[in-house]
Design a protein around this motif. Structure first.
Motif, mmCIF file in Angstrom:
data_model
loop_
_atom_site.group_PDB
_atom_site.id
_atom_site.type_symbol
_atom_site.label_atom_id
_atom_site.label_comp_id
_atom_site.label_asym_id
_atom_site.label_seq_id
_atom_site.Cartn_x
_atom_site.Cartn_y
_atom_site.Cartn_z
ATOM 1 N N TRP A 98 -28.138 9.278 -37.286
ATOM 2 C CA TRP A 98 -28.849 9.682 -36.063
ATOM 3 C C TRP A 98 -28.616 8.557 -35.092
ATOM 4 C CZ3 TRP A 98 -32.214 13.718 -34.547
ATOM 5 C CH2 TRP A 98 -32.868 13.494 -33.329
ATOM 6 N N GLU A 99 -27.687 8.801 -34.200
ATOM 7 C CA GLU A 99 -27.342 7.685 -33.333
ATOM 8 C C GLU A 99 -27.599 8.037 -31.882
ATOM 9 O OE1 GLU A 99 -22.659 8.962 -33.459
ATOM 10 O OE2 GLU A 99 -23.360 7.177 -34.508
ATOM 11 N N ARG A 100 -27.523 7.021 -31.075
ATOM 12 C CA ARG A 100 -27.707 7.253 -29.649
ATOM 13 C C ARG A 100 -26.498 8.014 -29.131
ATOM 14 N NH1 ARG A 100 -30.158 2.936 -25.962
ATOM 15 N NH2 ARG A 100 -30.105 4.876 -24.790
ATOM 16 N N LEU A 101 -26.690 8.626 -27.997
ATOM 17 C CA LEU A 101 -25.654 9.506 -27.502
ATOM 18 C C LEU A 101 -24.385 8.747 -27.147
ATOM 19 C CD1 LEU A 101 -25.301 12.553 -26.573
ATOM 20 C CD2 LEU A 101 -25.272 11.476 -24.320
ATOM 21 N N ASP A 102 -23.287 9.283 -27.663
ATOM 22 C CA ASP A 102 -21.989 8.707 -27.381
ATOM 23 C C ASP A 102 -21.083 9.860 -26.970
ATOM 24 O OD1 ASP A 102 -19.542 7.532 -27.378
ATOM 25 O OD2 ASP A 102 -19.411 7.306 -29.567
ATOM 26 N N PRO A 103 -20.505 9.811 -25.768
ATOM 27 C CA PRO A 103 -19.701 10.957 -25.333
ATOM 28 C C PRO A 103 -18.385 11.119 -26.087
ATOM 29 C CG PRO A 103 -20.111 9.409 -23.505
ATOM 30 C CD PRO A 103 -20.651 8.790 -24.740
ATOM 31 N N MET A 104 -17.979 10.086 -26.822
ATOM 32 C CA MET A 104 -16.651 10.135 -27.453
ATOM 33 C C MET A 104 -16.415 11.355 -28.341
ATOM 34 S SD MET A 104 -14.490 8.374 -26.243
ATOM 35 C CE MET A 104 -13.150 8.798 -27.368
ATOM 36 N N LEU B 95 -15.517 14.296 -26.302
ATOM 37 C CA LEU B 95 -14.179 14.265 -25.724
ATOM 38 C C LEU B 95 -13.132 14.559 -26.790
ATOM 39 C CD1 LEU B 95 -14.225 11.272 -23.225
ATOM 40 C CD2 LEU B 95 -14.830 13.660 -22.903
ATOM 41 N N ARG B 96 -13.376 14.038 -27.997
ATOM 42 C CA ARG B 96 -12.410 14.281 -29.076
ATOM 43 C C ARG B 96 -12.253 15.773 -29.349
ATOM 44 N NH1 ARG B 96 -13.833 9.241 -31.404
ATOM 45 N NH2 ARG B 96 -15.578 10.115 -32.571
ATOM 46 N N VAL B 97 -13.368 16.505 -29.294
ATOM 47 C CA VAL B 97 -13.273 17.946 -29.537
ATOM 48 C C VAL B 97 -12.487 18.623 -28.413
ATOM 49 C CG1 VAL B 97 -14.602 20.086 -29.676
ATOM 50 C CG2 VAL B 97 -15.307 18.098 -31.005
ATOM 51 N N MET B 98 -12.732 18.194 -27.168
ATOM 52 C CA MET B 98 -11.971 18.782 -26.057
ATOM 53 C C MET B 98 -10.483 18.507 -26.247
ATOM 54 S SD MET B 98 -14.493 17.747 -22.884
ATOM 55 C CE MET B 98 -13.677 18.638 -21.561
ATOM 56 N N ALA C 267 -30.632 14.437 -19.651
ATOM 57 C CA ALA C 267 -30.025 13.108 -19.602
ATOM 58 C C ALA C 267 -28.737 13.095 -20.418
ATOM 59 C CB ALA C 267 -31.003 12.072 -20.156
ATOM 60 N N GLU C 268 -28.780 13.730 -21.590
ATOM 61 C CA GLU C 268 -27.608 13.784 -22.459
ATOM 62 C C GLU C 268 -26.477 14.556 -21.782
ATOM 63 O OE1 GLU C 268 -30.701 14.257 -23.299
ATOM 64 O OE2 GLU C 268 -31.011 12.601 -24.714
ATOM 65 N N ILE C 269 -26.863 15.650 -21.106
ATOM 66 C CA ILE C 269 -25.858 16.429 -20.387
ATOM 67 C C ILE C 269 -25.209 15.555 -19.330
ATOM 68 C CG2 ILE C 269 -25.571 18.317 -18.723
ATOM 69 C CD1 ILE C 269 -27.560 19.922 -20.367
ATOM 70 N N GLY C 270 -26.020 14.776 -18.618
ATOM 71 C CA GLY C 270 -25.495 13.904 -17.578
ATOM 72 C C GLY C 270 -24.478 12.919 -18.123
ATOM 73 N N ALA C 271 -24.810 12.323 -19.270
ATOM 74 C CA ALA C 271 -23.922 11.313 -19.844
ATOM 75 C C ALA C 271 -22.588 11.926 -20.267
ATOM 76 C CB ALA C 271 -24.611 10.657 -21.037
ATOM 77 N N VAL C 272 -22.647 13.073 -20.944
ATOM 78 C CA VAL C 272 -21.406 13.692 -21.399
ATOM 79 C C VAL C 272 -20.631 14.241 -20.206
ATOM 80 C CG1 VAL C 272 -20.416 15.505 -22.844
ATOM 81 C CG2 VAL C 272 -22.363 14.178 -23.678
ATOM 82 N N LEU C 273 -21.377 14.752 -19.224
ATOM 83 C CA LEU C 273 -20.745 15.338 -18.038
ATOM 84 C C LEU C 273 -19.809 14.338 -17.376
ATOM 85 C CD1 LEU C 273 -20.934 17.930 -16.176
ATOM 86 C CD2 LEU C 273 -22.489 16.614 -14.772
ATOM 87 N N GLU C 274 -20.288 13.124 -17.221
ATOM 88 C CA GLU C 274 -19.508 12.115 -16.541
ATOM 89 C C GLU C 274 -18.186 11.858 -17.268
ATOM 90 O OE1 GLU C 274 -20.955 7.872 -14.962
ATOM 91 O OE2 GLU C 274 -22.378 9.530 -14.791
ATOM 92 N N ALA C 275 -18.297 11.651 -18.581
ATOM 93 C CA ALA C 275 -17.097 11.366 -19.378
ATOM 94 C C ALA C 275 -16.165 12.567 -19.393
ATOM 95 C CB ALA C 275 -17.503 10.978 -20.797
ATOM 96 N N ALA C 276 -16.756 13.757 -19.560
ATOM 97 C CA ALA C 276 -15.927 14.958 -19.677
ATOM 98 C C ALA C 276 -15.220 15.251 -18.358
ATOM 99 C CB ALA C 276 -16.781 16.144 -20.096
ATOM 100 N N GLN C 277 -15.872 14.934 -17.242
ATOM 101 C CA GLN C 277 -15.232 15.181 -15.956
ATOM 102 C C GLN C 277 -14.047 14.264 -15.731
ATOM 103 O OE1 GLN C 277 -18.546 15.115 -13.273
ATOM 104 N NE2 GLN C 277 -18.678 17.339 -13.238
ATOM 105 N N THR C 278 -14.184 13.037 -16.204
ATOM 106 C CA THR C 278 -13.054 12.117 -16.101
ATOM 107 C C THR C 278 -11.874 12.662 -16.902
ATOM 108 O OG1 THR C 278 -14.736 10.416 -16.160
ATOM 109 C CG2 THR C 278 -12.455 9.673 -16.241
ATOM 110 N N TYR C 279 -12.187 13.135 -18.102
ATOM 111 C CA TYR C 279 -11.132 13.709 -18.943
ATOM 112 C C TYR C 279 -10.525 14.932 -18.262
ATOM 113 C CZ TYR C 279 -8.883 15.957 -22.923
ATOM 114 O OH TYR C 279 -7.979 16.557 -23.753
ATOM 115 N N ALA C 280 -11.401 15.766 -17.689
ATOM 116 C CA ALA C 280 -10.937 16.989 -17.040
ATOM 117 C C ALA C 280 -10.037 16.672 -15.850
ATOM 118 C CB ALA C 280 -12.122 17.826 -16.594
#
Lengths: 1086, 123
Positions: free
Chosen positions: A337-343, A346-349, A372-385
């Motif tokens: 059970w870890e803190r949110l990590d967007p990695m 991104l790996r799944v994408m 908040a979690e959506i915000g964190a992943v959103l940022e990383a995923a948008q960079t990837y996108a």
């Protein structure tokens, strides 16, 4: 179309060779078109005016198509026509069309249209009509095929048999089996009527009613309707009604036998919402009294035995779902059970990009626990996108604006996938087509409720196995799918099988009120499907007693009866009643309404400075409820002045307009309720004939909107996923042809001019002060004390303490979070008269515990007026409110004066409230209300310096003197305090004087309850001069009131409570006199 | 809400080939919904359920001019060529039809096996 549009062969050849330009112009645009339109299109027949542009487009395409098609030699005629088959001698596509358009009556020659053009136009028109026929027919065919292909279609007979034979039937079917749309239709088809189908969500009611009406080809027309809060298409001809669970419960409150229905379908009962559970309980109690009533429960294949057993082993009809195979990949490490990590996301994408060719369509739906979690992943995923150009990343959660939410239904360009980052809203509430991949974090944030502190807590949990399966299933709705799970198999196995039912984790105040008002007896013995924890039931009952909604016997009080009909928090309901008393109904209605909807303030991940600036003028220094009042009033002004442009106004300020519409609806509901209970005067009839015509037009607009298909899907652009907070220029889907349908509904529902009038009232400062007091009395005991060291802290570190919870902070949207200086005094902890407290609407714990919607109030006055327990020392210079806050007033004289004032105010206020609620014969007189208001304001103006201190644990332990062995008798008091008993308090010590005031029970003071404390005092009203103890003096003051200035004119009609029989020993006559009058009378004899 | 008056269905139309059933409100050549359009065959008609427009109607089907079976207008069940013919009758008398129709029928056959849906969904 498959076959070519028809036309006479010569025409085509002619045109292909030489097409005269003028003719093209004439038919193509301008005057020629208009002439033809005049000739052929009258009214809506044969094509509607909206359809005309489509027709011309079709016309152009048809021409193009025919000019491209090679000419074909006339085919040889069939040699021998068989008998019975007489066909036209030459082939012509026009023979394939079964429609004809007789020429318009106008003389063909003189209509200014060349003959060939007329021909061409007519053939094109016929083609167009034929094309429309085929389009509609194929839709009809598709609908029928889809219906027949639903798994439930094969169970129709079985279902109808079961319903005929049993009172209760459970249909258990998985997602996609079609139960929600088909079961009601089966029943209608079998001749049942007065069918109601309950849904947990409002949106489902609307979409199901639409869908069923469509599928049944509008065969039942207006017989299929829906009813949700504030919106209804129900009519006397309605045979099938979709409504929310909550609404049916409300109807059961009014008609416990639910006589309006013959058959009830309770859909999605497995979701276990509070209302759903209560409804099942209510229905179970109802069934024996309505043997003719049929009940069909519908659920997913979850926990079937629980429901079946609850209804006496009701028969179960199991229907398989229709889902495509889904392969599951467990991606998480066990037990982590870890803190949110967007990695991992991104790996799944990346894996999807790697494994599946871009041209194979299929979107990705990611389940995250919160915003908040959506915000964190959103940022990383948008960079990837942005790097890959193969994704459009979109957030989805309930605090987004409706327009932003709707984006998830739009279509990405070819070669690009949508990646939707969602909360559990997409688990059941929102269904997105085209999802092929699901990525499940396995977590959810849920509101839990701490009955001890009345604290709502948003916490992150592992989901249940049932939710995990539900999430997985979202990948297999349209084809085979893949579900990536960011947890291990062992984690999954440790998940609870089902989510915790809502009834186990929310405040039950409203539930208890509702059960009480339905006359269902003691909630403790109510046969719940699964009973809630008894502690939260007890807390709710205790709280309702504390708030005066239940009496000691736990029966509804008059105010409780009103509160039970309000779909809002008890404190908000109380405000309404209190506001009505002081003629503050209009602002309190608005405040109560805006406090009962989610905050209209949008909160983007990155603060928008423009919004902050634009909101500034609306901010109230008194507190958030008043800021919300300003927002609502300003919005109503914009709406009444500029109609549809309110949307833009809201966008500029970062306001979710939808919430304001909701608030307007609620406000109206409150208003009607207050009128029903004669707490508010009836509205004047505003309707003039102009208004009628206006309304008719609005009705027409709304109907046509309703009948049209919903929002059309749009094509997304790659940049749509990048910027989420722009959208100044874009217009929402429902914003067609400049008509804002929300505005239309608003105009229809509300008397806008009345609303405008009440929203443009500027509150005088005295009214504002009273309003603050009303809010505070409603909210009491939800108070927070500023920490004494706030003055030396940074703005972001301002801390407050409630009675049960230390260190809470104002919510970031609060005016006190942004302007903490509003609560500061230069010299803190010292003796001054300006201490303030925050009254708050709710406590919400997310990352921190927050005070939500605060209003500031003067501390001493609020405590004296509202505390449920008020303890004093002998000279009243020390007061303890609710065993929590200590007030020390250096000047005992002043302390006694204030306490005495408060006592009188409280009793006057309560008496007026009881009159208002009809407990007493009289209704409150204007004069009494005005007097109370004036005196309350005077009380608020008091500037007595005092020290405010929160008791420490140790101090609380040694607070009271305790029961005294030798009770000091108080012979002097009897005569001075008529009708008031002095009861020695057996727990605290001292004497109980009213239900809240205990005199002289505080320890750590020498017992000064003796004669030496008496001092000479002259009563200003009756001129009585004698030695008094503080208590005696207080008692005297409360019985000997100032002579009413204007009462002389009214006194004959109403006997004041101060009047009492008086027998004059000198003149031997009997009178009814107030104490003052007695004195005056006595003077005559001197 | 003041809803428009409903037209009560006169009966149920059933296609004898594909079993499509739908309520019809009019049978004949001059549907009440329109003043300008005339049908070239006696047809079963309903109000078009897919538009709020009251003047729009939808032809469900009619009788085959040869065998008198009631057939829907779907391209898998019948065709119109100056009269209504159910596909079994067309196939029986294929030679009597013009080449264009024959070609269409030929095209249809292989399609029917692979995906019969396509012909319908594509308008």
């Amino acid at each position: 179309g498959t076959s070519g549009p028809g036309e006479r062969p010569q025409d085509r050849r002619d045109r292909n060779r030489t097409e005269p330009e003028p003719e093209r112009n004439r038919n193509g645009t301008g005057a020629g078109r208009r002439r033809l339109e005049q000739l052929y299109f009258h009214g809506q027949d044969p094509i509607s005016s909206q359809d005309i542009p489509n027709f011309w487009k079709f016309f152009q395409r048809l021409r193009l198509f025919q000019s491209l098609r090679p000419d074909r030699e006339a085919a040889p005629e069939p040699s021998q026509p068989p008998p019975g088959l007489i066909l036209p001698p030459h082939y012509d596509p026009r023979y394939r069309i079964n429609l004809s358009l007789p020429s318009p009556d106008v003389g063909c020659r003189d209509n200014g249209i060349p003959l060939e053009c007329g021909w061409e136009f007519r053939w094109a028109l016929l083609h167009y009509l034929h094309f429309q026929q085929r389009q509609s027919f194929s839709r009809l065919l598709r609908i029928q095929r889809e219906r027949a292909a639903l798994p439930i279609a094969r169970y129709r007979e079985q279902l109808l048999d079961a319903v005929a034979q049993h009172q209760v039937v459970l249909v258990a079917g998985d997602t996609g089996c079609g139960k929600s749309t088909q079961v009601p239709q089966f029943l209608l088809g079998a001749g049942y009527s007065h069918v109601a189908c309950t849904q947990p969500r409002r949106i489902a009611c609307i979409s199901l009613a639409k869908r069923v009406a469509l599928e049944s080809l509008h065969q039942y027309g207006s017989q299929v309707g829906y009813q949700i809060r504030f919106e209804s298409t129900r009519s006397p001809s309605t045979r099938l009604l979709f409504l929310t669970q909550g609404l049916l419960l409300r109807q059961a409150q009014r008609d416990p036998l639910l006589r309006g229905y013959h058959i009830l379908l309770a859909d999605e009962v497995h979701e276990r919402q509070l209302h759903g559970d209560v409804l099942l309980g209510v229905l179970r109690r109802l069934l024996p009294h309505r043997p003719d009533l049929k009940l069909v429960l519908m659920s997913a294949t979850i926990n079937i035995p629980l429901f079946s057993a609850y209804f006496g082993d009701a028969p179960v009809l199991r229907v398989p779902g229709r889902s495509f195979p889904i392969s599951v990949r467990m991606e998480g490490e066990p037990g982590k059970w870890e803190r949110l990590d967007p990695m991992p996301y991104l790996r799944v994408m990346q894996a999807i990009d790697h494994k599946y060719p871009a041209e194979e369509r299929g979107d990705l739906l990611v389940f995250l626990s919160g915003v908040a979690e959506i915000g964190a992943v959103l940022e990383a995923a948008q960079t990837y996108a942005a790097c890959t150009q193969r994704w459009i990343v979109l957030p989805l959660h309930s605090t987004l604006s409706v327009e932003e939410q709707d984006k998830v239904f739009d279509v990405p360009p070819p070669g690009v996938r949508k990646c939707i980052l969602s909360t559990n809203i997409a688990e059941t509430s929102v269904t997105i087509d085209g999802v092929r991949f699901v990525l499940d974090s396995g977590k959810v944030k849920e509101m839990s409720y701490d009955p001890q502190d009345k604290l709502q807590r948003l916490q992150e949990f592992w989901i249940s196995q049932a939710s995990a399966e539900q999430r997985k299933g979202r990948a297999g709705r349209t084809g085979p799918g893949v579900c990536y799970r960011l947890y291990a198999k062992s984690d999954y196995e440790a998940f609870p099988p089902y989510p915790v039912p809502e009834i186990q984790r929310v405040a039950l105040d409203a539930l208890v009120l509702q059960l009480k008002s339905m006359g269902l007896g003691d909630p403790r013995t109510f046969p719940f499907l699964e009973p809630p924890p008894s502690s939260s039931l007890e807390t709710a009952i205790g709280y309702l007693k504390e708030q005066g909604a239940l009496d000691e016997a736990e029966q509804l009080t008059p105010i409780g009866t009103i509160l039970a009909q309000l779909p809002v928090d008890v404190v908000v309901g109380k405000m309404l009643v209190l506001g009505a008393l002081f003629g503050l109904a209009e602002p309190t209605l608005t405040v109560a309404a805006v406090l009962s909807v989610p905050s209209p303030f949008l909160r983007p991940t990155h603060p928008n400075p423009d919004w902050t600036t634009a909101r500034k003028p609306l901010e109230s220094p008194y507190g958030d409820p008043l800021t919300l009042l300003n927002v609502f009033n300003a919005w109503v002004q914009v709406k009444s002045e500029r109609g549809g442009s309110s949307r833009k106004w809201c966008r500029r300020r970062g306001l979710e307009e939808h919430r304001l519409y909701e608030a307007a609806n609620l406000r109206r509901q409150f208003q009607e309720l207050l009128r029903d209970h004669q707490l508010l005067e009836d509205a004047s009839e505003p309707s003039s004939s102009i208004r009628h015509r206006e309304r008719r037009e609005l009705h027409r607009l709304w109907r046509s909107h309703r009948e049209c298909e919903g929002r059309k899907r749009k094509l997304l652009r790659l940049q749509d996923g990048l910027d989420t907070s722009s959208g100044e220029e874009e217009d929402g889907g429902s914003h067609r042809k400049g008509i804002d349908i929300q505005d239309v509904k608003f105009q229809l529902r509300h008397d806008v001019s009345e609303l405008q009038a009440s929203s443009s009232l500027v509150l005088a400062s005295s009214q504002l002060a009273l309003l603050q007091l009303v809010l505070c009395r409603g909210l009491y005991p939800q108070l927070a004390l500023p920490d004494p060291f706030n003055g030396s802290r940074r703005d972001s570190e301002q801390v407050f303490h409630t009675r049960s919870k230390a260190s809470v902070v104002p919510h970031p949207t609060s005016v006190f979070a942004t302007n903490p200086e509003l609560l500061h005094h230069k010299d803190l902890g010292c003796i001054l008269h300006r201490h303030q407290l925050l009254a708050f609407v709710s406590l919400l714990e997310t990352s921190k515990p927050y005070l939500v919607n605060c209003v500031r109030v003067p501390a001493l006055q609020a405590l004296l007026l509202f505390s449920q327990s008020l303890d004093t020392n002998a000279d009243c210079s020390r007061l303890v409110a609710d065993a929590w806050l200590e007030v020390s007033i250096p000047k005992a004289e002043e302390a006694v004066r204030l306490l005495s004032m408060a006592l009188q105010l409280r009793s006057a206020w309560d008496q007026l409230l009881q009159q208002l609620l009809g407990k007493l014969e009289r209704s409150p007189s204007q004069w009494d209300v005005a007097k109370l208001s004036r005196r309350l304001l005077e009380f608020l103006q008091e500037k007595v310096p005092y020290r405010l201190h929160q008791l420490t644990g140790l101090e609380k332990q040694n607070l009271y003197v305790g029961p005294q062995l030798v009770m000091a008798s108080a012979p002097h008091l009897q005569g001075l305090f008529p009708g008031m008993e002095m009861i020695p308090d057996e727990v605290k010590g001292g004497h109980r004087i009213t239900d809240f005031l205990t005199y002289n029970c505080l320890a750590m003071d020498t017992d000064l309850y003796n004669n030496c404390l008496r001092s000479f005092w002259t009563c200003p009203h009756c001129q009585l001069h004698m030695p008094f103890t503080p208590l005696e003096r207080m008692c005297h003051e409360s019985s000997c009131q100032p002579p009413p200035e204007e009462e002389a004119t009214q006194s004959s009609s109403k006997a004041s409570s101060l009047h009492r029989p008086y027998h004059c020993p000198i003149c031997q006559q009997d009178f009814t006199f107030t104490p003052t009058e007695i004195l005056r009378h006595k003077k005559q004899h001197h | 809400m003041d809803a428009p008056k409903e037209v009560q269905p006169t009966g149920e139309f059933t296609c004898q080939l594909c079993n499509l059933t739908a309520p019809y409100t009019y049978y004949g050549q001059k549907p009440p919904y329109t003043r300008s359009i005339v049908l070239l065959e006696e047809s079963y008609v309903m109000k078009d359920p897919f538009t709020p427009d009251k003047d729009k109607f939808l032809i469900l089907g009619s009788h085959c001019s040869l065998c008198r079976r009631s057939v829907c207008v779907g391209t898998e069940c019948s065709l119109f060529y100056s009269k209504r013919f159910c596909l079994p009758c067309v196939n029986e008398n294929l030679k009597a039809f013009p080449l264009e129709i024959q070609e269409d029928m030929d095209k249809k056959k292989p399609q029917e096996k692979s995906s019969s849906k396509k012909t319908h969904t594509k308008a």
